[in-house]
Motif scaffolding. Structure first.
Motif, PDB file in Angstrom:
ATOM      1  N   ASP A 191       1.560 -50.458 -53.305  1.00 44.74           N
ATOM      2  CA  ASP A 191       2.667 -49.568 -53.658  1.00 44.74           C
ATOM      3  C   ASP A 191       3.529 -49.316 -52.427  1.00 44.74           C
ATOM      4  O   ASP A 191       3.019 -49.063 -51.332  1.00 44.74           O
ATOM      5  CB  ASP A 191       2.120 -48.244 -54.194  1.00 44.74           C
ATOM      6  CG  ASP A 191       3.200 -47.432 -54.918  1.00 44.74           C
ATOM      7  OD1 ASP A 191       4.388 -47.623 -54.608  1.00 44.74           O
ATOM      8  OD2 ASP A 191       2.842 -46.603 -55.780  1.00 44.74           O
ATOM      9  N   GLU A 192       4.839 -49.375 -52.590  1.00 41.34           N
ATOM     10  CA  GLU A 192       5.742 -49.107 -51.473  1.00 41.34           C
ATOM     11  C   GLU A 192       5.734 -47.629 -51.083  1.00 41.34           C
ATOM     12  O   GLU A 192       6.120 -47.277 -49.971  1.00 41.34           O
ATOM     13  CB  GLU A 192       7.168 -49.541 -51.824  1.00 41.34           C
ATOM     14  CG  GLU A 192       7.319 -51.054 -51.999  1.00 41.34           C
ATOM     15  CD  GLU A 192       8.751 -51.455 -52.267  1.00 41.34           C
ATOM     16  OE1 GLU A 192       9.611 -50.544 -52.382  1.00 41.34           O
ATOM     17  OE2 GLU A 192       9.029 -52.663 -52.365  1.00 41.34           O
ATOM     18  N   SER A 193       5.317 -46.764 -52.012  1.00 40.37           N
ATOM     19  CA  SER A 193       5.220 -45.330 -51.735  1.00 40.37           C
ATOM     20  C   SER A 193       3.793 -44.873 -52.029  1.00 40.37           C
ATOM     21  O   SER A 193       3.516 -44.270 -53.072  1.00 40.37           O
ATOM     22  CB  SER A 193       6.225 -44.543 -52.587  1.00 40.37           C
ATOM     23  OG  SER A 193       7.546 -44.965 -52.327  1.00 40.37           O
ATOM     24  N   PRO A 194       2.860 -45.181 -51.142  1.00 38.07           N
ATOM     25  CA  PRO A 194       1.447 -44.856 -51.387  1.00 38.07           C
ATOM     26  C   PRO A 194       1.196 -43.353 -51.437  1.00 38.07           C
ATOM     27  O   PRO A 194       1.919 -42.563 -50.828  1.00 38.07           O
ATOM     28  CB  PRO A 194       0.727 -45.491 -50.196  1.00 38.07           C
ATOM     29  CG  PRO A 194       1.763 -45.583 -49.130  1.00 38.07           C
ATOM     30  CD  PRO A 194       3.063 -45.811 -49.826  1.00 38.07           C
ATOM     31  N   THR A 195       0.168 -42.993 -52.181  1.00 33.19           N
ATOM     32  CA  THR A 195      -0.209 -41.587 -52.329  1.00 33.19           C
ATOM     33  C   THR A 195      -1.657 -41.392 -51.906  1.00 33.19           C
ATOM     34  O   THR A 195      -2.541 -42.120 -52.350  1.00 33.19           O
ATOM     35  CB  THR A 195      -0.038 -41.123 -53.786  1.00 33.19           C
ATOM     36  OG1 THR A 195       1.344 -41.254 -54.163  1.00 33.19           O
ATOM     37  CG2 THR A 195      -0.479 -39.670 -53.945  1.00 33.19           C
ATOM     38  N   VAL A 196      -1.880 -40.425 -51.051  1.00 34.27           N
ATOM     39  CA  VAL A 196      -3.235 -40.073 -50.611  1.00 34.27           C
ATOM     40  C   VAL A 196      -3.425 -38.577 -50.829  1.00 34.27           C
ATOM     41  O   VAL A 196      -2.580 -37.775 -50.421  1.00 34.27           O
ATOM     42  CB  VAL A 196      -3.479 -40.423 -49.130  1.00 34.27           C
ATOM     43  CG1 VAL A 196      -4.885 -39.998 -48.712  1.00 34.27           C
ATOM     44  CG2 VAL A 196      -3.291 -41.907 -48.895  1.00 34.27           C
ATOM     45  N   GLU A 197      -4.519 -38.223 -51.496  1.00 38.40           N
ATOM     46  CA  GLU A 197      -4.806 -36.817 -51.772  1.00 38.40           C
ATOM     47  C   GLU A 197      -6.092 -36.404 -51.053  1.00 38.40           C
ATOM     48  O   GLU A 197      -7.127 -37.052 -51.195  1.00 38.40           O
ATOM     49  CB  GLU A 197      -4.948 -36.581 -53.279  1.00 38.40           C
ATOM     50  CG  GLU A 197      -3.680 -36.897 -54.062  1.00 38.40           C
ATOM     51  CD  GLU A 197      -3.861 -36.711 -55.557  1.00 38.40           C
ATOM     52  OE1 GLU A 197      -5.021 -36.461 -55.979  1.00 38.40           O
ATOM     53  OE2 GLU A 197      -2.875 -36.808 -56.301  1.00 38.40           O
TER      54      GLU A 197
END
Length: 248
Positions: A191-197
């Motif tokens: 993903d070009e806009s990765p998400t980490v929580e």
């Protein structure tokens, strides 16, 4: 040192320090500790002193440190030459049959440079294993990790859910471990806009931290010899230096 050790142990705290003394054949390094034993009321009733010779271990650590710095210094210098030459080739060789091999050189050089930096962090984690622990605000630590990674990766979304502030006893390596997990989640995604929580659960006598990302998951060969019991070989060595660092 002995007087300080006894005073702290009498107050109920474990004292541990490395002490250099003069031995029969030269200086010796002793892992010296005084451990208090308490009764059912929490009163100190007995002090247990212990001293272990760790001179050989410390010498090996110093030798490995020198070797590591030598290799890292030379690798960094050589990779700078390779990267600079590859950039010049990329500007000159624009034919389709040249673009791909030049790009492979650039990518390999970048990966080796990054691997060298991760190896340096791993070396510090191992050699500084006896670092002093202190109270650390886990909420503040994770928020700082998230802020630093968002600044380094502006396209990434890093959220921290830590509603309750709680202190844990840790040293400087705790931040390195969390930063490595978050960075892995950002880098290893399509993903070009990765998400980490990052989420925190506070229990009665423990704090649990969960790092989740939207990437494809960790390949099995990255886990061999890191989180499992298998032994890494040349066929299954992976590139999981970062995960190894976290485990250490």
């Amino acid at each position: 040192t002995a007087q300080t050790a006894v005073q702290r142990a009498c107050e109920g705290a474990l004292f541990r320090s490395e002490v250099e003394i003069q031995g029969q054949e030269g200086p010796e390094i002793i892992d010296f500790s005084v451990r208090p034993l308490t009764d059912e009321h929490g009163d100190v009733r007995l002090l247990i002193p212990e001293g272990r010779t760790i001179t050989d271990i410390k010498q090996r650590e110093r030798h490995l440190g020198i070797l590591h710095r030598f290799l890292r210094h030379n690798l960094r210098n050589k990779m700078t030459v390779i990267q600079g030459s590859a950039d010049l080739l990329a500007a000159e060789l624009t034919a389709p049959e040249h673009v791909k091999p030049v790009r492979q050189i650039q990518t390999a050089a970048d990966e080796l440079t990054e691997l060298s930096e991760t190896a340096n962090k791993l070396s510090r984690v191992v050699t500084d294993a006896d670092a002093d622990r202190r109270p650390v605000d886990i909420q503040q630590l994770l928020r700082q990790v998230g802020a630093d990674l968002r600044e380094e990766y502006p396209d990434a979304s890093v959220t921290v859910s830590a509603p309750v502030s709680r202190e844990v006893r840790a040293d400087w390596r705790l931040r390195t471990a969390f930063a490595q997990l978050v960075e892995n989640g950002i880098e290893h995604t399509t993903d070009e806009s990765p998400t980490v929580e990052i989420s925190v659960t506070v229990e009665e006598d423990a704090v649990s931290v969960r790092v989740a990302d939207d990437g494809p998951g960790i390949p099995e060969d990255e886990l061999v010899g890191i989180v499992g019991e298998g032994e890494q070989t040349q066929l299954t060595h992976g590139t999981g230096f970062g995960l190894w660092l976290v485990r250490m």
